[in-house]
Design an enzyme around this catalytic site. Structure first.
Site, PDB file in Angstrom:
ATOM      1  N   GLU A 144       0.873  -1.187   0.000  1.00 56.18           N
ATOM      2  CA  GLU A 144       0.000   0.000   0.000  1.00 56.18           C
ATOM      3  C   GLU A 144       0.906   1.231   0.000  1.00 56.18           C
ATOM      4  O   GLU A 144       1.433   1.621   1.036  1.00 56.18           O
ATOM      5  CB  GLU A 144      -0.928   0.014   1.213  1.00 56.18           C
ATOM      6  CG  GLU A 144      -1.962   1.128   1.098  1.00 56.18           C
ATOM      7  CD  GLU A 144      -2.973   1.129   2.238  1.00 56.18           C
ATOM      8  OE1 GLU A 144      -4.067   1.675   2.049  1.00 56.18           O
ATOM      9  OE2 GLU A 144      -2.666   0.588   3.314  1.00 56.18           O
ATOM     10  N   HIS A 190     -10.104   0.019   0.385  1.00 62.54           N
ATOM     11  CA  HIS A 190     -11.045   0.626   1.350  1.00 62.54           C
ATOM     12  C   HIS A 190     -11.918   1.703   0.688  1.00 62.54           C
ATOM     13  O   HIS A 190     -11.759   2.888   0.912  1.00 62.54           O
ATOM     14  CB  HIS A 190     -10.362   1.138   2.618  1.00 62.54           C
ATOM     15  CG  HIS A 190      -9.080   1.879   2.454  1.00 62.54           C
ATOM     16  ND1 HIS A 190      -8.944   3.003   1.669  1.00 62.54           N
ATOM     17  CD2 HIS A 190      -7.868   1.672   3.027  1.00 62.54           C
ATOM     18  CE1 HIS A 190      -7.716   3.450   1.743  1.00 62.54           C
ATOM     19  NE2 HIS A 190      -7.030   2.649   2.560  1.00 62.54           N
ATOM     20  N   ASP A 227     -15.913  -1.045  10.839  1.00 69.69           N
ATOM     21  CA  ASP A 227     -15.614  -0.857  12.265  1.00 69.69           C
ATOM     22  C   ASP A 227     -16.497   0.192  12.930  1.00 69.69           C
ATOM     23  O   ASP A 227     -16.325   0.474  14.120  1.00 69.69           O
ATOM     24  CB  ASP A 227     -14.139  -0.489  12.452  1.00 69.69           C
ATOM     25  CG  ASP A 227     -13.767   0.830  11.774  1.00 69.69           C
ATOM     26  OD1 ASP A 227     -14.605   1.394  11.038  1.00 69.69           O
ATOM     27  OD2 ASP A 227     -12.634   1.305  11.978  1.00 69.69           O
ATOM     28  N   GLY A 228     -17.435   0.783  12.191  1.00 68.53           N
ATOM     29  CA  GLY A 228     -18.291   1.813  12.760  1.00 68.53           C
ATOM     30  C   GLY A 228     -17.662   3.186  12.777  1.00 68.53           C
ATOM     31  O   GLY A 228     -18.321   4.171  13.124  1.00 68.53           O
ATOM     32  N   HIS A 272     -15.006   4.087  10.073  1.00 71.99           N
ATOM     33  CA  HIS A 272     -14.668   4.422   8.692  1.00 71.99           C
ATOM     34  C   HIS A 272     -15.894   4.616   7.809  1.00 71.99           C
ATOM     35  O   HIS A 272     -15.836   5.380   6.836  1.00 71.99           O
ATOM     36  CB  HIS A 272     -13.780   3.329   8.087  1.00 71.99           C
ATOM     37  CG  HIS A 272     -12.349   3.399   8.510  1.00 71.99           C
ATOM     38  ND1 HIS A 272     -11.910   2.939   9.732  1.00 71.99           N
ATOM     39  CD2 HIS A 272     -11.253   3.899   7.880  1.00 71.99           C
ATOM     40  CE1 HIS A 272     -10.602   3.136   9.830  1.00 71.99           C
ATOM     41  NE2 HIS A 272     -10.180   3.717   8.725  1.00 71.99           N
ATOM     42  N   ASP A 310      -7.734  -3.463   7.703  1.00 70.40           N
ATOM     43  CA  ASP A 310      -6.778  -2.353   7.563  1.00 70.40           C
ATOM     44  C   ASP A 310      -6.153  -2.065   8.934  1.00 70.40           C
ATOM     45  O   ASP A 310      -5.838  -0.924   9.272  1.00 70.40           O
ATOM     46  CB  ASP A 310      -7.455  -1.100   7.001  1.00 70.40           C
ATOM     47  CG  ASP A 310      -6.464  -0.037   6.538  1.00 70.40           C
ATOM     48  OD1 ASP A 310      -5.287  -0.379   6.314  1.00 70.40           O
ATOM     49  OD2 ASP A 310      -6.851   1.141   6.432  1.00 70.40           O
ATOM     50  N   ALA A 359      -5.552   6.452  11.031  1.00 70.43           N
ATOM     51  CA  ALA A 359      -4.406   5.624  10.641  1.00 70.43           C
ATOM     52  C   ALA A 359      -4.811   4.154  10.681  1.00 70.43           C
ATOM     53  O   ALA A 359      -4.523   3.432  11.638  1.00 70.43           O
ATOM     54  CB  ALA A 359      -3.229   5.891  11.568  1.00 70.43           C
ATOM     55  N   GLY A 360      -5.485   3.707   9.648  1.00 75.53           N
ATOM     56  CA  GLY A 360      -5.944   2.334   9.650  1.00 75.53           C
ATOM     57  C   GLY A 360      -6.995   2.126  10.732  1.00 75.53           C
ATOM     58  O   GLY A 360      -7.751   3.036  11.075  1.00 75.53           O
TER      59      GLY A 360
END
Length: 403
Positions: free
Chosen positions: A142, A229, A261-262, A264, A287, A325-326
């Protein structure tokens, strides 16, 4: 020694649908069979066989009231358990692998973070050895060939245009383990690099991009097959400038990654992606960076420092300070959220977590679904969709009996 294990009485999610009171038979590290358990009588006979295991080598575990789903496949993960795949340290990489295995991810690709080309090549050499050992399913680069306008948690000063010669250098450094590379196709050399990756058998992914709708279509025509993503680190969907999101969603050749994840993605956005792409084109990813499976605090992400607060990771300093950050996500949490918050059918969640990413990575013949002959990679969940067991290649990583 027990040679055969029968997991009986559970709801088993097969490619054909959910089987109530089903069974999965494991032998020699592979699935020997799965389907409908023959009712109470069958379970009683299996239990009796278990008691006589010394004679027949079979052991039966009653999982009535539980779910059995295929082991999860994560095609985009940077670390976990306080460790990072970008460290270049094989022991750190193994810590990250073990952390995610304990959360149901039985197959994973190690993702790197933007860095100096020589440093990335050294990281690839380490990760390729773990791939050869069977601990990883490959490497995902990435960066550094991404847009400075959408760099997110990547260091802007280390970014560069995707020169095909540089792209080839990283792929060759991976010694056959390169599975995917994320790049911004609108940059100089972008389309040529997409074509090169396709020729080399490496998945070209569109991400961290400032691309237009038209330029993204060109990238797909050139061979790009993944949206890194989706929605994150790219222009928003606009009514007169649809941008990359519309182009990536509308093309059936593209698999779209989603971070469930709620943080992003809003649930309505996830619903939109499933409605347009369908479960066969959605791959849930973590991620995740090193803080996955850990508490709040400070963690490294490549050459950067990340602060995790309330489970959300953000760059701590520098020009990208404050950028997400991820994630700190694990796929068991993504699964539970998918079926309890997003209200996805269990079968769709399973496809997005297992079958679809396995197929995209080219390992669908071995993992990603519960079928005879495939690796015995599976996850046991209780009635509330909480993880209670993980099996990889026929060995318990976490045994449901220990819970």
């Amino acid at each position: 020694m027990v040679e055969r294990t029968v997991l009986a009485g559970a709801r088993v999610v097969l490619p054909t649908g959910v089987v109530e009171g089903g069974h999965v038979t494991v032998e020699g590290g592979r699935v020997a069979g799965c389907g409908v358990q023959e009712g109470a009588r069958g379970l009683q006979e299996s239990a009796r066989g278990d008691q006589e295991g010394a004679r027949d080598g079979q052991r039966t575990l009653d999982l009535t009231g539980h779910w059995i789903v295929p082991g999860f496949v994560d095609m985009h993960v940077h670390g976990g358990g306080g460790a990072s795949f970008s460290s270049g340290d094989p022991e750190e990489a193994l810590t990250a692998i073990r952390t995610h295995r304990a959360h149901g991810t039985t197959t994973m690709v190690a993702s790197t973070v933007t860095g100096d080309l020589d440093d990335l090549a050294r990281q690839a050499a380490v990760l390729s050895e773990l791939t050869e050992q069977g601990d990883l399913a490959g490497i995902h680069f990435e960066g550094p060939f991404i847009s400075p306008h959408r760099c997110g948690a990547h260091q802007p000063e280390l970014l560069r245009d995707p020169d095909p010669a540089d792209v080839r250098k990283l792929v060759e450094a991976a010694r056959g383990a390169a599975r995917m590379m994320t790049l911004a196709p609108e940059l100089p050399g972008g389309l040529d690099s997409v074509r090169l990756l396709a020729d080399l058998g490496v998945v070209a992914a569109v991400g961290h991009t400032n691309s237009t709708y038209e330029a993204t279509l060109d990238a797909v025509e050139a061979g790009a097959t993944v949206a890194t993503h989706l929605f994150n680190a790219m222009p928003s969907l606009m009514h007169r400038a649809p941008g990359p999101i519309a182009a990536l969603l509308e093309d059936d050749r593209v698999t779209v990654e989603l971070i469930n994840d709620g943080t992003h993605l809003h649930p309505a956005v996830l619903e939109l992606a499933f409605a347009r792409a369908g479960a066969d084109r959605v791959a849930f990813i973590t991620d995740a960076m090193g803080a996955a499976g850990m508490s709040d605090g400070m963690y490294p992400l490549g050459p950067m420092s990340v602060e995790v607060k309330d489970g959300v990771a953000r760059i701590a300093d520098g020009p990208t300070a404050g950028s997400i950050a991820g994630s700190t996500l694990t796929l068991d949490t993504a699964f539970k959220r998918a079926v309890t918050v997003d209200r996805l059918p269990v079968e769709d969640a399973v496809r997005a977590l297992s079958a679809t990413p396995a197929r995209l990575l080219g390992v669908g013949d071995r993992v990603g679904s519960l079928e005879a002959g495939k690796d015995a990679d599976l996850v046991v969940l209780d009635a509330s969709y909480d993880l209670v067991g993980v099996m990889r290649k026929g060995e318990w990583v976490i045994s449901p009996e220990a819970r």
